[in-house]
Write a protein that holds these residues in place. Structure first.
Motif, PDB file in Angstrom:
ATOM      1  N   GLY A  83       0.796  -1.223   0.000  1.00  0.00           N
ATOM      2  CA  GLY A  83       0.000   0.000   0.000  1.00  0.00           C
ATOM      3  C   GLY A  83       0.820   1.259   0.000  1.00  0.00           C
ATOM      4  N   THR A 111      -1.580   4.504  -0.901  1.00  0.00           N
ATOM      5  CA  THR A 111      -2.985   4.430  -1.267  1.00  0.00           C
ATOM      6  C   THR A 111      -3.814   5.475  -0.529  1.00  0.00           C
ATOM      7  OG1 THR A 111      -4.952   3.044  -1.268  1.00  0.00           O
ATOM      8  CG2 THR A 111      -3.341   2.606   0.448  1.00  0.00           C
ATOM      9  N   ARG A 122      -6.462  -0.936  -0.942  1.00  0.00           N
ATOM     10  CA  ARG A 122      -5.690  -1.581  -2.001  1.00  0.00           C
ATOM     11  C   ARG A 122      -6.288  -2.960  -2.252  1.00  0.00           C
ATOM     12  NH1 ARG A 122      -1.806  -5.572  -1.030  1.00  0.00           N
ATOM     13  NH2 ARG A 122      -1.653  -6.195   1.165  1.00  0.00           N
ATOM     14  N   TRP A 152      -5.703  -1.398 -10.233  1.00  0.00           N
ATOM     15  CA  TRP A 152      -6.427  -1.649  -8.988  1.00  0.00           C
ATOM     16  C   TRP A 152      -7.935  -1.655  -9.224  1.00  0.00           C
ATOM     17  CZ3 TRP A 152      -3.923   1.328  -4.285  1.00  0.00           C
ATOM     18  CH2 TRP A 152      -2.642   0.812  -4.063  1.00  0.00           C
TER      19      TRP A 152
END
Length: 237
Positions: A25, A197, A201, A96
């Motif tokens: 992350g 992030t 994530r 993602w």
């Protein structure tokens, strides 16, 4: 955009950076600002005309310390770095979203994306200059600001750890499915960026991929003073 900003961003091993942010992350970036540029940004903190808002973190129970939102248009280092970073972050963001089965509304350029934010009523600037002094800290949180969110952001330490300050590690805490939370702490080198992030994530699950919520913060400053530049890639409602 000046080539020097693109070259600084491109100097990172982006395959390794992508693997690190996918796995944890967050990921350390190359040095993005020189000594002179970090000093210049720190000196801006007392220039009221550069900022649209000042937040006392203790008043809002966000932690201890203070931060200020820059007015737009931004000073050169901020605007140029955001423009240089966005194309590198965009493939990660789209990957993602694909894994999580979400829409990926982000166009190919930052300017087009910010125009979308503005049409949705998110018109307030979001670049942040934070100042931490002894015993200050930043509570765990997420910088969402509206319905339109870019899933990655960057912070840059403007001070020298171990010289200008002790403590002040950058914290990420991930809530894992059916398990206790996992934390990471990173002491950011002077002038280096850290990519992380904004909200969650993708993590592998029995059914494919699921979203693991992540919050970020800063541990207590034990001595000295620490300034941080925060680069958020969506504007605020």
């Amino acid at each position: 955009m000046s080539d020097r900003w693109r070259k600084r961003v491109d100097s990172g091993d982006w395959e390794a950076i992508t693997a690190e942010v996918n796995g944890y992350g967050g990921a350390l970036l190359p040095r993005l600002l020189t000594d002179a540029e970090t000093a210049q940004l720190q000196a801006m903190y007392t220039d009221d005309d550069r900022f649209r808002s000042t937040i006392d973190m203790s008043r809002h129970r966000f932690g201890e310390g203070e931060y200020r939102y820059f007015r737009a248009p931004y000073p050169e280092p901020i605007e140029e770095l955001k423009q240089a970073l966005y194309p590198r972050l965009l493939p990660i963001a789209r990957d993602w979203s694909d894994k999580l089965g979400r829409a990926a509304p982000w166009p190919d350029t930052l300017d087009e994306w910010l125009q979308m934010c503005h049409r949705a009523g998110q018109t307030r600037s979001t670049a942040i200059l934070l100042r931490y002094r002894e015993n200050d800290c930043n509570a765990l949180h997420r910088d969402l600001y509206g319905e339109l969110v870019f899933p990655l952001q960057v912070v840059i330490n403007l001070n020298r750890p171990g010289i200008d300050h002790t403590g002040g590690e950058f914290l990420l805490v991930e809530q894992r499915p059916r398990a206790q939370s996992r934390g990471t702490a990173t002491l950011l080198p002077h002038g280096h960026g850290y990519l992380f992030t904004t909200r969650d994530r993708p993590v592998r699950s029995a059914r494919g991929w699921s979203a693991a919520p992540v919050r970020h913060g800063v541990s207590a400053i034990r001595s000295g003073e620490r300034h941080t530049l925060g680069l958020v890639f969506h504007d605020a409602a």
